[in-house]
Every structure is written in C-alpha cells, then in structure tokens.
Design an enzyme around this catalytic site. Sequence first.
Site, PDB file in Angstrom:
ATOM      1  N   ARG A  40      31.894  20.250  49.134  1.00  0.00           N
ATOM      2  CA  ARG A  40      32.584  20.356  48.025  1.00  0.00           C
ATOM      3  C   ARG A  40      31.525  20.233  46.712  1.00  0.00           C
ATOM      4  O   ARG A  40      31.836  20.538  45.731  1.00  0.00           O
ATOM      5  CB  ARG A  40      33.741  19.558  47.928  1.00  0.00           C
ATOM      6  N   ILE A  66      38.568  22.020  39.090  1.00  0.00           N
ATOM      7  CA  ILE A  66      38.447  22.510  40.530  1.00  0.00           C
ATOM      8  C   ILE A  66      39.883  21.687  41.174  1.00  0.00           C
ATOM      9  O   ILE A  66      40.010  20.778  40.797  1.00  0.00           O
ATOM     10  CB  ILE A  66      37.227  22.123  41.272  1.00  0.00           C
ATOM     11  N   SER A  67      40.450  22.376  41.962  1.00  0.00           N
ATOM     12  CA  SER A  67      41.735  22.067  42.348  1.00  0.00           C
ATOM     13  C   SER A  67      41.581  20.743  43.034  1.00  0.00           C
ATOM     14  O   SER A  67      40.577  20.520  43.878  1.00  0.00           O
ATOM     15  CB  SER A  67      42.601  23.051  43.106  1.00  0.00           C
ATOM     16  N   GLN A  68      42.687  19.598  43.272  1.00  0.00           N
ATOM     17  CA  GLN A  68      42.634  18.749  44.251  1.00  0.00           C
ATOM     18  C   GLN A  68      42.341  18.928  45.480  1.00  0.00           C
ATOM     19  O   GLN A  68      43.033  19.864  45.946  1.00  0.00           O
ATOM     20  CB  GLN A  68      43.734  17.848  43.805  1.00  0.00           C
TER      21      GLN A  68
END
Length: 217
Positions: A40, A66-68
């Site tokens: 990530r 950026i999403s959790q």
Amino acid sequence: MLNREDSYKNKGARKKLVALLKEKGITDNAVLDAMLAIPRHYFFDKTFESHAYEDKAFPIGEGQTISQPYTVAYQTQLLHINKGDKVLEIGTGSGYQTCVLAHLGADVYSIERLEKLSTKAQTLLKDLGYAATCKSGDGTLGWQDFAPFDKIIVTAGAPVMPKTLAAQLNIGGIMVIPVGNEHTQEMWSLVKKSTKTLEKIVHDSFKFVPLIGQNGW
Ligand code: SAH
C-alpha cells in the site's frame, strides 16, 4: 519504472494491519490475502509512506484521499469477487482499490473524475504489473461501452444511487455504494434481481469524499 522497495519493515507493518482488519471483522480470506500482498505504501508519496499501514484514509492530492484500509476491505468483501468478474469502479483515486480488485482476478474498469489522479494511478498500476482499463471522466454516467458489469463499486459518497449505474449492472450483479449526506453515508449493497428490481441491504456508516457529477453532488 517503479523506484520503490518493499522492505521487511513495510511487510511487517502490512501483516499487522491485516491482523487488525481481521480483528475488526473482515472475514474474507481472499480479500485479506490481497491486502497482505499489495504494498500500500507504493500508493503514497515517498515522504508519507510511513503512514501507509495505519488504518486511516490519507490525502493523495487534489483534495482527495486514499480510502481507509478497513473501508477498502469492507467494500471489497461485500462485492464477493469471483475470478473473471467484470467490475466497474467509480473513483480510481490512488488506484489502490483498483489494484485489490485486479489482484482478486477481476477484469477492472475504473473511472476517475480528476485526470491528474487517473494518469498517476494508471502509471503505477502498469508499473506494478496489473491490468486495468482506466479513464478520466464522470463515473456517475457509468461506462456504456463496456456495460453490463457483474459488479459495480463506488468509492465516493453519493447523494442518491445513480440509476444509470443500476442500468449497467447484470442481472444477479452486485453494486456497493455509500449513500448519504456530506457528513455521513450508509454503505448499501444492491443485488439486481431483475431489470426493474434491486434488493437493498444497508450496512455500516462511513465518511467518503463527495461523488461529484451529473448524477452525484
Ligand atoms: N478508491 C480510491 C478512493 C479515492 S477517493 C482510493 O482508495 O484511492 C474517491 C475518488 O472519487 C476521488 O479521487 C474523486 O476525485 C473521485 N470522484 C468523485 N466523483 C467522481 C465521479 N463522478 N466520477 C469519477 N470519480 C469521481
């Protein structure tokens, strides 16, 4: 060329993050394995990569995030991805969610409103060896050229469920979309039962950046 490294430290942090996702209730092993495999931190600017394995959303520029990780795992789990599924994603952002879907064997089509983010994500996915068809544009209109889709995932908060997207879903297909106001959205999963019927299940609440477009905000 990708000028990044996946160090032992990164791998260790990723393992911890995946263990946390499991603790928080993610049970789909294929999803957990994909998130264990994908670095990530490559989706972060190098300066901020130490934040990549916190279970938090993080700015990616252009006012977007950026999403959790928990949210990515949650939405992906609800999609029940089978290898070869044709998936439409609205909101490519960093490309991390796109990468998770591609890793699971989906044939991914992803739309991002902001060209700069789209270009950056496309370059990164290619460098990482993932194939996904991406474009910049208004995802609330779907992608008629490649419709229908087996699954649709929206990764920005919608005021309503865009009917255009439902029309581009196969019978038996699933759409996962956060719907609500600008502060909080409920995660909906919709199963298309027939041309005219969608079965809706309402899950937990989340907070996304807004879905901006003709059928959005
Ligand atoms: N899945 C991404 C989430 C990014 S945030 C990730 O984890 O990195 C949501 C993204 O949706 C933002 O990049 C935003 O620009 C984009 N977006 C908002 N409205 C959109 C629209 N109508 N069509 C396509 N993308 C949209």
